[in-house]
Design a protein around this motif. Sequence first.
Motif, PDB file in Angstrom:
ATOM      1  N   ALA A  44      26.713  31.971  38.185  1.00  0.00           N
ATOM      2  CA  ALA A  44      26.908  32.332  39.591  1.00  0.00           C
ATOM      3  C   ALA A  44      25.576  32.591  40.285  1.00  0.00           C
ATOM      4  N   LYS A  45      24.652  33.228  39.594  1.00  0.00           N
ATOM      5  CA  LYS A  45      23.336  33.481  40.208  1.00  0.00           C
ATOM      6  C   LYS A  45      22.620  32.162  40.489  1.00  0.00           C
ATOM      7  N   MET A  48      24.357  30.483  43.435  1.00  0.00           N
ATOM      8  CA  MET A  48      24.053  31.175  44.685  1.00  0.00           C
ATOM      9  C   MET A  48      22.636  30.816  45.150  1.00  0.00           C
ATOM     10  N   ARG A  91      31.601  42.236  36.478  1.00  0.00           N
ATOM     11  CA  ARG A  91      30.455  41.996  37.361  1.00  0.00           C
ATOM     12  C   ARG A  91      30.246  40.495  37.566  1.00  0.00           C
ATOM     13  N   ASP A  92      30.393  39.714  36.507  1.00  0.00           N
ATOM     14  CA  ASP A  92      30.259  38.262  36.626  1.00  0.00           C
ATOM     15  C   ASP A  92      31.395  37.675  37.464  1.00  0.00           C
ATOM     16  N   TRP A  94      32.867  39.211  39.874  1.00  0.00           N
ATOM     17  CA  TRP A  94      32.497  39.562  41.245  1.00  0.00           C
ATOM     18  C   TRP A  94      31.458  38.573  41.786  1.00  0.00           C
ATOM     19  N   ARG A  95      30.441  38.263  40.990  1.00  0.00           N
ATOM     20  CA  ARG A  95      29.407  37.304  41.420  1.00  0.00           C
ATOM     21  C   ARG A  95      30.014  35.926  41.691  1.00  0.00           C
ATOM     22  N   ASN A  96      30.923  35.503  40.820  1.00  0.00           N
ATOM     23  CA  ASN A  96      31.569  34.204  40.992  1.00  0.00           C
ATOM     24  C   ASN A  96      32.362  34.162  42.298  1.00  0.00           C
ATOM     25  N   GLU A  98      31.951  36.125  44.922  1.00  0.00           N
ATOM     26  CA  GLU A  98      31.009  36.255  46.026  1.00  0.00           C
ATOM     27  C   GLU A  98      30.355  34.895  46.328  1.00  0.00           C
ATOM     28  N   CYS A  99      29.996  34.169  45.294  1.00  0.00           N
ATOM     29  CA  CYS A  99      29.388  32.851  45.474  1.00  0.00           C
ATOM     30  C   CYS A  99      30.403  31.883  46.093  1.00  0.00           C
TER      31      CYS A  99
END
Length: 159
Positions: A44-45, A48, A91-92, A94-96, A98-99
């Motif tokens: 995800a990072k 993004m 947390r991952d 959430w990142r996924n 969010e992306c």
Amino acid sequence: IAARSGIAHADSNPDRGKFGAVVKDMAQRRFSIERTTRSGLSGAKYLMKNLGEVLWNKVGIIRSGRPLKEGIKTIDEILSELETLQARDFRDIWRNLECRNGALAAKAIAVSALARTESRGSHYREDFPEEDNNWRKHILIKIEKGTPAISRIVPPLKQ
């Protein structure tokens, strides 16, 4: 309106554990092992970061048709990759998510910018540098088949 609607439809006796159970189930079914990309960033990072570069280079301040089309293609690829992305923890997840939200918003912007064949305000098209009074309209976007698409182009409401 959204807050009032949420309150009206909220369970009068909320079960906070229910949300955690839903997320945990989602994590177990869809997000089990995190992949690492070439750059060493988590999926995800990395996506993004890619999304930010696409927005800056293809959908940025000064726009043109070909780069916008290329940007939309890359955003579609990011959205497609997000569908298969996995995660180690909440947390991952959430990142996924969010992306994904960022990519959907980016696609809505890019699709609208491509459709508007004029320059107006902060929207500047190199290939259409002048304002066109025929384009005094709003572009309405909705999600169709999981992706943003133009639903209507309408004139602004009369004051």
